[in-house]
Design a protein around this motif. Structure first.
Motif, PDB file in Angstrom:
ATOM      1  N   VAL A   7     -18.843  -5.765   1.364  1.00 51.66           N
ATOM      2  CA  VAL A   7     -18.053  -6.589   0.694  1.00 51.66           C
ATOM      3  C   VAL A   7     -16.807  -5.667   1.043  1.00 51.66           C
ATOM      4  O   VAL A   7     -16.589  -4.223   1.155  1.00 51.66           O
ATOM      5  N   LEU A  10     -11.763  -2.959  -0.773  1.00 48.62           N
ATOM      6  CA  LEU A  10     -11.673  -3.246  -2.490  1.00 48.62           C
ATOM      7  C   LEU A  10     -11.755  -1.426  -2.452  1.00 48.62           C
ATOM      8  O   LEU A  10     -12.319  -1.068  -3.659  1.00 48.62           O
ATOM      9  N   LEU A  67     -10.719  -0.594  -6.451  1.00 49.32           N
ATOM     10  CA  LEU A  67     -11.906  -0.593  -6.825  1.00 49.32           C
ATOM     11  C   LEU A  67     -12.821   0.794  -6.766  1.00 49.32           C
ATOM     12  O   LEU A  67     -13.721   1.259  -7.533  1.00 49.32           O
ATOM     13  N   ILE A 100     -18.719 -12.631  -4.076  1.00 44.91           N
ATOM     14  CA  ILE A 100     -17.495 -11.795  -3.962  1.00 44.91           C
ATOM     15  C   ILE A 100     -16.622 -12.003  -4.854  1.00 44.91           C
ATOM     16  O   ILE A 100     -16.278 -11.055  -5.525  1.00 44.91           O
ATOM     17  N   GLU A 101     -16.172 -13.509  -6.053  1.00 41.35           N
ATOM     18  CA  GLU A 101     -15.389 -13.370  -6.560  1.00 41.35           C
ATOM     19  C   GLU A 101     -16.281 -12.796  -7.492  1.00 41.35           C
ATOM     20  O   GLU A 101     -14.735 -12.053  -8.331  1.00 41.35           O
ATOM     21  N   LYS A 106     -15.927  -8.894  -7.644  1.00 38.64           N
ATOM     22  CA  LYS A 106     -15.075  -8.007  -7.676  1.00 38.64           C
ATOM     23  C   LYS A 106     -14.668  -7.811  -9.314  1.00 38.64           C
ATOM     24  O   LYS A 106     -14.136  -7.225  -9.708  1.00 38.64           O
ATOM     25  N   ALA A 132     -14.192  -4.785 -11.759  1.00 35.54           N
ATOM     26  CA  ALA A 132     -13.475  -4.384 -11.827  1.00 35.54           C
ATOM     27  C   ALA A 132     -13.305  -4.018 -13.426  1.00 35.54           C
ATOM     28  O   ALA A 132     -12.848  -3.076 -14.201  1.00 35.54           O
TER      29      ALA A 132
END
Length: 161
Positions: free
Chosen positions: A6, A9, A12, A124-125, A128, A132
């Motif tokens: 990924v 980011l 993050l 992936i969604e 994330k 977070a």
């Protein structure tokens, strides 16, 4: 082995760097575990069921990183005998690849790769969002602990003074 990296980011990652090593690893591992659950569930749904041993052998394992990347594996649990029947060891680990990839006399019924392919974007969604949220919770706890520490230091000074 299927690898998923990924990128993008950075924010993050910077926030994760603010956390202590163990807390960062724990936060990263928890987000990865939640993110890969759809693949685990899909693989269990897709597997061809005869006795159910193979379905029960599908596991999700997250290795907490000492530094760097978290490693997540969704696959077959190895080196563990699931049941003993009529004096013979009975496990699903020796035959999963015949089901996934087929053999000269056996048609393939893939379950791991399709589960991954169908859920990669969703993973992936979720990753994330969970990362977070986990970082926000950890930073909030860290700030609360720091404020509590400052408060206890000032009240001890008052007692001494």
């Amino acid at each position: 082995m299927i690898s998923l990296k990924v990128h993008g980011l950075r924010q993050l990652d910077e926030q994760l760097a603010e956390l202590a090593g163990a807390l960062a690893a724990k936060t990263l591992a928890a987000a990865a575990r939640k993110a890969f659950m759809p693949i685990l569930e899909a693989a269990r749904e897709k597997v061809n069921v005869d006795t159910g041993l193979l379905r029960r052998s599908i596991r999700l394992v997250v290795q907490k990183p000492e530094s760097g990347d978290a490693v997540v594996r969704v696959g077959i649990r190895f080196a563990k005998v699931v049941a003993i029947q009529r004096g013979r060891r009975k496990s699903a680990e020796w035959r999963w690849h015949f089901i996934e990839f087929g053999a000269s006399n056996h048609v393939a019924f893939p379950f791991l790769r399709p589960a991954f392919d169908e859920n990669a974007k969703r993973v992936i969604e979720i990753f994330k969002a969970e990362l977070a949220a986990g970082i926000a919770r950890a930073l909030k706890r860290k700030a609360k602990a720091a404020a509590k520490g400052k408060h206890s230091q000032s009240s001890s000074r008052e007692r001494l003074g």
